[in-house]
Design an enzyme around this catalytic site. Structure first.
Site, mmCIF file in Angstrom:
data_model
loop_
_atom_site.group_PDB
_atom_site.id
_atom_site.type_symbol
_atom_site.label_atom_id
_atom_site.label_comp_id
_atom_site.label_asym_id
_atom_site.label_seq_id
_atom_site.Cartn_x
_atom_site.Cartn_y
_atom_site.Cartn_z
ATOM 1 N N GLY A 1 122.427 -72.675 97.257
ATOM 2 C CA GLY A 1 122.231 -71.349 97.247
ATOM 3 C C GLY A 1 122.389 -70.761 95.865
ATOM 4 O O GLY A 1 122.147 -71.629 94.769
ATOM 5 N N GLY A 2 122.848 -69.621 95.774
ATOM 6 C CA GLY A 2 123.087 -68.992 94.389
ATOM 7 C C GLY A 2 124.105 -69.910 93.435
ATOM 8 O O GLY A 2 124.031 -69.814 92.044
ATOM 9 N N GLY B 1 99.308 -82.981 65.983
ATOM 10 C CA GLY B 1 100.530 -82.225 66.109
ATOM 11 C C GLY B 1 101.724 -82.641 66.614
ATOM 12 O O GLY B 1 102.708 -82.200 66.118
ATOM 13 N N ALA B 2 101.709 -83.909 67.245
ATOM 14 C CA ALA B 2 102.936 -84.517 67.462
ATOM 15 C C ALA B 2 103.785 -84.909 66.377
ATOM 16 O O ALA B 2 105.069 -84.980 66.341
ATOM 17 C CB ALA B 2 102.545 -85.766 68.541
#
Length: 530
Positions: free
Chosen positions: A183-184, A416-417
């Site tokens: 849950g939370g 870009g790498a």
């Protein structure tokens, strides 16, 4: 008014006149200790049957012997009524002589559920850690929010989340999931720096199998929904997969040796004796750029005693991150892994490396980057998964980092790498390359296919395409793909022999140890790509 303090029908009754100022303190302490022993015996019966330790056993196993000072032991309980307190044990202790704050949820008390008292104790523990500037360790083993306390329990989770966020980047925060976390409650560890899970008993999920079955009709087990394997291999939620609780606790102790107690403290260091034989790094890395090798072997050959503590070892395995020491100095290491998908960058690898660099920057741990990357992974799947925004996180992490950044290009760095892996243009302080390293927009084969497509088409008609392609590739490599061009343009600080890699990094760390970057501008903070 008198209260009868009875342990069991067979125990001697301990009576104290609570209306009198004269209290039999010794008898009260005897009762209190007996009550604690009885509760611990009950906890052992329940936890050991599941192959798990009790909250106090976990704390004692983790901390240095005799160093634990418990805080608020009976908060949320009533000693006179025989209730030992809240479903969490909190306190201060030491690990290898360094002070830490710790809290451990106690599943033997109301299923370890969190209510008002438990929330107050956890928040108080984090507050003490912030005040003392020491790491905080949380051990999770809980059934979640206490249903009987309703919105009060939910509100306590919100306060814990806020306090955890306040501590982020100020003190190291480590979460051990040694039971259920649902849950939370899962967002409490998710906000911390590191999550450690055990192979068999750990589970994390926002909605459990029963809810999933009721709402979607999907029949799924605890392990398949949120087990340790899922979060280590697939989701990337966890940072270490432990064989058992002892392994989880041992990893925690090891991890802390590389981390400062707070962002205000210096990075740990030790006196390095220099007794190990040098490793021939050149022999570990094949000359042919397409032949894979294990980058972990290279890392082990660079760091002190070959000791490298990986983070998220099984997630996004095409990139490797972790902690080590070089000449006694703690460093963070980021490296492409040619053994997996040729070491290409994808969405998961980008996020994994970005978060690690960001953590190192928060605690001023120098980052050493070892580069051997052919580029970003191409394809529709990656584009649709958000490689643009998620890949930008790695750019952000390096570009905004204020810690020493040392980069070594081993074999290749394309496109870009090349830029995002700690390049000089992105903020790398000292950047080196091995002889023969290929640095370019594209590799020779890809570049030739684009630049010389007409020549190749003509050669194909004449039946000598292979020969022409080889000649054009050699020419392109000679003119565009070598580290000497980058040195001439100032994108590299030098070309080093593989055998000198460790010594060069060590000297760079020494030179950069007083680095101090201060940013000026009107904004409170930037907006990291999400």
């Amino acid at each position: 008014m008198r209260s009868d303090f009875s342990l069991t029908p067979t125990d001697e009754a301990l009576t104290i006149d609570t209306s009198s100022r004269e209290v039999d303190r010794d008898r009260f302490i005897t009762y209190q200790n007996a009550l604690t022993d009885k509760a611990e015996a009950k906890a052992k019966d329940r936890q050991h049957a599941k192959g798990k330790m009790t909250a106090r056993e976990r704390i004692n196993e983790l901390l240095d012997p005799g160093s634990f000072t418990e805080i608020g032991q009976f908060v949320g309980g009533n000693v006179a009524e025989g209730f030992q307190g809240a479903a969490v044990t909190c306190g201060l202790g030491q690990i290898d002589g360094r002070q830490v704050a710790i809290y451990a949820q106690d599943f033997s008390v109301q299923g370890g559920t969190l209510g008002e008292a438990e929330g107050d104790k956890i928040i108080s523990t984090i507050d003490k850690a912030l005040m003392l500037r020491i790491p905080v360790i949380g051990i999770m083993d809980s059934g979640g929010a206490r249903i009987q306390e309703g919105v009060v329990a939910l509100g306590q989770y919100g306060r814990i989340f806020k306090k955890t966020c306040q501590a982020s980047g100020v003190i190291p925060q480590i979460s051990l999931i040694l039971g259920p976390c649902a849950g939370g409650a899962v967002y409490s560890p998710a906000l911390t720096d590191f999550i450690i899970m055990t192979k068999d008993n750990s589970h994390m999920f926002v909605t459990g199998p029963d809810v999933v079955r009721a709402t979607t009709g999907e029949d799924v087990s605890f392990a398949d929904l949120g087990g340790a394997q899922v979060h280590n291999f697939q989701s990337g939620v966890a940072h270490y997969l432990a064989e058992d609780e002892e392994d989880a606790l041992d990893y925690t102790r090891t991890l802390l040796t590389y981390l400062p107690s707070s962002a205000d403290d210096p990075v740990p260091s030790y006196d390095y004796m220099g007794e190990e034989a040098p490793v021939d790094l050149g022999a570990l890395v094949p000359d042919e750029t397409k032949v894979p090798y294990d980058i972990v072997d290279v890392i082990s050959g660079i760091v002190d005693y070959g000791e490298f503590v990986q983070i998220q070892e099984y997630f996004a395995r095409n990139i490797v991150v972790g902690f080590a020491c070089i000449e006694g100095r703690s460093v963070g290491i980021v490296a492409n892994q040619p053994m997996v998908d040729a070491g290409t960058l994808d969405v998961d690898a980008s996020e994994k490396a970005a978060r690690f660099v960001q953590f190192c920057d928060a605690f001023f741990i120098p980052v050493v980057t070892l580069v051997d990357v052919p580029g970003y992974r191409p394809g529709t799947q990656q584009e649709q998964a958000g490689i643009i925004r998620r890949g930008a996180k790695l750019i952000w992490a390096y570009a905004t980092a204020s810690v020493p950044l040392i980069t070594v290009i081993l074999r290749k760095a394309y496109g870009g790498a090349y830029i995002v892996m700690g390049s000089k243009s992105l903020g790398g302080d000292l950047v080196y390359a091995w002889p023969g390293a290929e640095i370019a927009v594209l590799g020779a084969d890809g570049a030739v296919s684009i630049i010389h497509r007409r020549e190749l088409a003509k050669a194909r008609e004449e039946g000598n395409e292979a020969q022409v392609r080889a000649e054009l590739s050699d020419e392109y490599t000679r003119k565009n793909v070598n580290p000497y061009l980058s040195v001439a343009r100032g994108e590299l600080d030098g070309i080093i022999a593989p055998a000198d890699t460790r010594a060069t990094i060590a000297a760079s760390l020494e030179a950069l140890q007083t680095k101090n970057v201060r940013y000026h501008g009107p904004s409170r903070h930037g907006n990291m790509p999400m």
